[in-house]
Design an enzyme around this catalytic site. Sequence first.
Site, PDB file in Angstrom:
ATOM      1  CB  SER A 100      -0.854  -0.034   1.264  1.00  0.00           C
ATOM      2  OG  SER A 100      -1.416   1.218   1.515  1.00  0.00           O
ATOM      3  CE1 TYR A 104      -4.004  -2.680   5.689  1.00  0.00           C
ATOM      4  CE2 TYR A 104      -3.478  -0.370   5.330  1.00  0.00           C
ATOM      5  CZ  TYR A 104      -3.783  -1.623   4.827  1.00  0.00           C
ATOM      6  OH  TYR A 104      -3.867  -1.811   3.471  1.00  0.00           O
ATOM      7  CE  LYS A 149      -1.631  -4.276   3.287  1.00  0.00           C
ATOM      8  NZ  LYS A 149      -1.983  -5.593   2.794  1.00  0.00           N
TER       9      LYS A 149
HETATM   10  P1  NAD Z   1     -11.158  -6.579   1.240  1.00  0.00           P
HETATM   11  O1  NAD Z   1     -11.362  -6.556   2.709  1.00  0.00           O
HETATM   12  O2  NAD Z   1     -12.341  -6.329   0.372  1.00  0.00           O
HETATM   13  O3  NAD Z   1     -10.502  -7.964   0.801  1.00  0.00           O
HETATM   14  C1  NAD Z   1      -9.656  -8.704   1.645  1.00  0.00           C
HETATM   15  C2  NAD Z   1     -10.187 -10.126   1.675  1.00  0.00           C
HETATM   16  O4  NAD Z   1      -9.338 -10.926   2.516  1.00  0.00           O
HETATM   17  C3  NAD Z   1     -11.609 -10.228   2.240  1.00  0.00           C
HETATM   18  O5  NAD Z   1     -12.406 -10.935   1.333  1.00  0.00           O
HETATM   19  C4  NAD Z   1     -11.427 -10.981   3.551  1.00  0.00           C
HETATM   20  O6  NAD Z   1     -12.546 -11.771   3.849  1.00  0.00           O
HETATM   21  C5  NAD Z   1     -10.166 -11.785   3.285  1.00  0.00           C
HETATM   22  N1  NAD Z   1      -9.395 -12.157   4.480  1.00  0.00           N
HETATM   23  C6  NAD Z   1      -8.947 -11.338   5.481  1.00  0.00           C
HETATM   24  N2  NAD Z   1      -8.260 -12.054   6.379  1.00  0.00           N
HETATM   25  C7  NAD Z   1      -8.261 -13.339   5.946  1.00  0.00           C
HETATM   26  C8  NAD Z   1      -7.728 -14.547   6.452  1.00  0.00           C
HETATM   27  N3  NAD Z   1      -7.040 -14.586   7.606  1.00  0.00           N
HETATM   28  N4  NAD Z   1      -7.896 -15.681   5.752  1.00  0.00           N
HETATM   29  C9  NAD Z   1      -8.600 -15.672   4.590  1.00  0.00           C
HETATM   30  N5  NAD Z   1      -9.139 -14.562   4.057  1.00  0.00           N
HETATM   31  C10 NAD Z   1      -8.973 -13.414   4.740  1.00  0.00           C
HETATM   32  O7  NAD Z   1      -9.987  -5.551   0.912  1.00  0.00           O
HETATM   33  P2  NAD Z   1      -9.462  -5.031  -0.493  1.00  0.00           P
HETATM   34  O8  NAD Z   1      -9.746  -3.580  -0.555  1.00  0.00           O
HETATM   35  O9  NAD Z   1      -9.896  -5.923  -1.568  1.00  0.00           O
HETATM   36  O10 NAD Z   1      -7.898  -5.168  -0.235  1.00  0.00           O
HETATM   37  C11 NAD Z   1      -7.154  -6.301  -0.671  1.00  0.00           C
HETATM   38  C12 NAD Z   1      -5.722  -6.146  -0.198  1.00  0.00           C
HETATM   39  O11 NAD Z   1      -5.194  -4.925  -0.711  1.00  0.00           O
HETATM   40  C13 NAD Z   1      -5.566  -6.059   1.306  1.00  0.00           C
HETATM   41  O12 NAD Z   1      -4.385  -6.733   1.673  1.00  0.00           O
HETATM   42  C14 NAD Z   1      -5.435  -4.577   1.572  1.00  0.00           C
HETATM   43  O13 NAD Z   1      -4.698  -4.314   2.745  1.00  0.00           O
HETATM   44  C15 NAD Z   1      -4.659  -4.133   0.332  1.00  0.00           C
HETATM   45  N6  NAD Z   1      -4.857  -2.716   0.022  1.00  0.00           N
HETATM   46  C16 NAD Z   1      -6.106  -2.203  -0.124  1.00  0.00           C
HETATM   47  C17 NAD Z   1      -6.286  -0.848  -0.377  1.00  0.00           C
HETATM   48  C18 NAD Z   1      -7.667  -0.252  -0.494  1.00  0.00           C
HETATM   49  O14 NAD Z   1      -7.790   0.962  -0.347  1.00  0.00           O
HETATM   50  N7  NAD Z   1      -8.709  -1.011  -0.779  1.00  0.00           N
HETATM   51  C19 NAD Z   1      -5.173  -0.014  -0.531  1.00  0.00           C
HETATM   52  C20 NAD Z   1      -3.907  -0.579  -0.413  1.00  0.00           C
HETATM   53  C21 NAD Z   1      -3.756  -1.931  -0.137  1.00  0.00           C
HETATM   54  N1  UFG Z   2     -11.891  11.661   3.586  1.00  0.00           N
HETATM   55  C1  UFG Z   2     -12.885  12.544   3.968  1.00  0.00           C
HETATM   56  N2  UFG Z   2     -14.020  12.033   4.516  1.00  0.00           N
HETATM   57  C2  UFG Z   2     -14.214  10.692   4.698  1.00  0.00           C
HETATM   58  C3  UFG Z   2     -13.191   9.806   4.295  1.00  0.00           C
HETATM   59  C4  UFG Z   2     -12.035  10.328   3.737  1.00  0.00           C
HETATM   60  O1  UFG Z   2     -12.736  13.755   3.831  1.00  0.00           O
HETATM   61  O2  UFG Z   2     -15.269  10.291   5.216  1.00  0.00           O
HETATM   62  C5  UFG Z   2     -10.673  12.210   2.952  1.00  0.00           C
HETATM   63  C6  UFG Z   2      -9.402  11.897   3.710  1.00  0.00           C
HETATM   64  O3  UFG Z   2      -9.156  12.843   4.712  1.00  0.00           O
HETATM   65  C7  UFG Z   2      -8.364  11.881   2.584  1.00  0.00           C
HETATM   66  C8  UFG Z   2      -9.155  11.387   1.378  1.00  0.00           C
HETATM   67  O4  UFG Z   2     -10.524  11.611   1.683  1.00  0.00           O
HETATM   68  O5  UFG Z   2      -7.935  13.179   2.325  1.00  0.00           O
HETATM   69  C9  UFG Z   2      -8.945   9.912   1.092  1.00  0.00           C
HETATM   70  O6  UFG Z   2      -9.221   9.151   2.264  1.00  0.00           O
HETATM   71  P1  UFG Z   2      -9.373   7.573   2.248  1.00  0.00           P
HETATM   72  O7  UFG Z   2      -9.679   7.131   3.644  1.00  0.00           O
HETATM   73  O8  UFG Z   2     -10.305   7.157   1.186  1.00  0.00           O
HETATM   74  O9  UFG Z   2      -7.924   7.089   1.782  1.00  0.00           O
HETATM   75  P2  UFG Z   2      -6.506   7.261   2.487  1.00  0.00           P
HETATM   76  O10 UFG Z   2      -5.572   7.751   1.429  1.00  0.00           O
HETATM   77  O11 UFG Z   2      -6.583   8.028   3.729  1.00  0.00           O
HETATM   78  O12 UFG Z   2      -6.151   5.765   2.878  1.00  0.00           O
HETATM   79  C10 UFG Z   2      -6.443   4.672   2.018  1.00  0.00           C
HETATM   80  C11 UFG Z   2      -6.554   3.415   2.864  1.00  0.00           C
HETATM   81  C12 UFG Z   2      -5.224   3.065   3.428  1.00  0.00           C
HETATM   82  C13 UFG Z   2      -4.252   2.925   2.297  1.00  0.00           C
HETATM   83  C14 UFG Z   2      -4.183   4.203   1.519  1.00  0.00           C
HETATM   84  C15 UFG Z   2      -3.250   4.076   0.350  1.00  0.00           C
HETATM   85  O13 UFG Z   2      -7.481   3.590   3.929  1.00  0.00           O
HETATM   86  O14 UFG Z   2      -5.311   1.858   4.113  1.00  0.00           O
HETATM   87  O15 UFG Z   2      -5.478   4.528   1.031  1.00  0.00           O
HETATM   88  O16 UFG Z   2      -3.581   2.998  -0.426  1.00  0.00           O
HETATM   89  F1  UFG Z   2      -3.053   2.630   2.812  1.00  0.00           F
END
Ligand code: NAD
Ligand code: UFG
Length: 348
Positions: free
Chosen positions: A129, A153, A157
């Site tokens: 991330s 969290y 990562k």
């Molecule tokens: P998500 O929660 O929709 O998907 C994660 C999946 O992993 C879920 O389906 C959950 O049920 C499963 N899971 C969690 N723990 C588990 C376990 N112990 N065993 C088996 N399954 C398990 O999240 P996402 O947004 O699809 O994110 C996928 C990956 O990408 C995650 O590792 C997340 O940290 C990473 N990531 C997401 C974002 C974002 O903003 N969505 C940004 C950066 C990184």
């Molecule tokens: N924000 C608001 N109101 C809300 C939610 C978010 O104003 O209700 C703003 C935040 O302050 C930020 C922007 O919208 O300026 C984006 O916020 P997000 O929570 O959507 O995303 P972040 O960049 O803060 O974080 C997300 C995930 C992290 C990940 C990161 C980079 O939550 O776990 O993106 O991938 F690491």
Amino acid sequence: MTKNILVTGGAGYIGSHTALQLLQGGYNVVVVDNLVNSSEIALHRVKQLASDFSNNLSYIKADIRDKEALDKIFSSTKFDAVIHFAGLKAVGESVEKPLLYYNNNLTGTINLLEVMSDHGCKMLVFSSSATVYGWPKEVPCTEEFPLSAANPYGRTKYFIEEICRDVQRSDGEWKIILLRYFNPVGAHPSGDIGEDPLGIPNNLMPYVQQVAVGRRPHLTVYGTDYNTKDGTGVRDYIHVVDLADGHIAALNKLFDTDLGCEVYNLGTGKGTTVLEMVTAFEKASGKKIPLVMAGRRPGDAEVVYASTEKAKRELNWKAKYGIEEMCRDQWNWASKNPYGYNSANDEE
Ligand code: NAD
Ligand code: UFG
């Protein structure tokens, strides 16, 4: 020969979109997910969307911390590579429950790496991330920037990245790609799969979407005094379908080239403010999003966006979609599925 890919966390938001692209790309896909933050319905929808390729998807309900279950999965199929999405991702919850996050994300990943090694499957794509850049001193963020983490969290990562680098250093047979996602948004253009967070959304676009369908009264804008064009935070939003494609590009790289442990940003390289995103969504949906201006959210960075050069150069991948398409597809998913994979009656 058709390649077998294990997708951990494949029922989740990014995993389900990637599973679909893999199927359409001719791969066999086995999803392992414990459904802690997802619904099996997502996988039924993926199957439908994959039409001719639907038989190439199978699903095993298991927790990646359960080593015996993982071992069984690897004994029954010879995997060419693993894409590892499974993990918990709520920043606030990770501060409240750090051990849950370390246990789930770290123990789960260590188990997975051990079982992969035992079965001679040493190709991995891992979901890292942009959070590992913390509050970057400058933008765009390049892969060489110093790493930091502001919460448990983020530390999972960071630690997993380091574990992967150590594992690969210790055994040159491993090939590992760490993908640092920026801010994934949007949904498959069909509107049949998308993001469906449990409880109150933490992230901007799922929140905006729930306001638009009437589930929440307004969006709280966290911070209006940042040093940006309109005072609100800037992020690099990337369409989830582009992100899914980035995983196919990473797999091609793993299969076709010699490499050790490499890291790539997956973003668009463009920064967008919160207010710009809200305006784009209002335009796409025709809905007014009432706003409440508030103070900064603790731990939030001011401006974060990616350098996309390395992914372009070495993965031959770049994002195709802009915020208009992201908002269009997010709204299509939201309007077809206002309560996600559930119905309104399931709301607590
Ligand atoms: P998500 O929660 O929709 O998907 C994660 C999946 O992993 C879920 O389906 C959950 O049920 C499963 N899971 C969690 N723990 C588990 C376990 N112990 N065993 C088996 N399954 C398990 O999240 P996402 O947004 O699809 O994110 C996928 C990956 O990408 C995650 O590792 C997340 O940290 C990473 N990531 C997401 C974002 C974002 O903003 N969505 C940004 C950066 C990184
Ligand atoms: N924000 C608001 N109101 C809300 C939610 C978010 O104003 O209700 C703003 C935040 O302050 C930020 C922007 O919208 O300026 C984006 O916020 P997000 O929570 O959507 O995303 P972040 O960049 O803060 O974080 C997300 C995930 C992290 C990940 C990161 C980079 O939550 O776990 O993106 O991938 F690491």
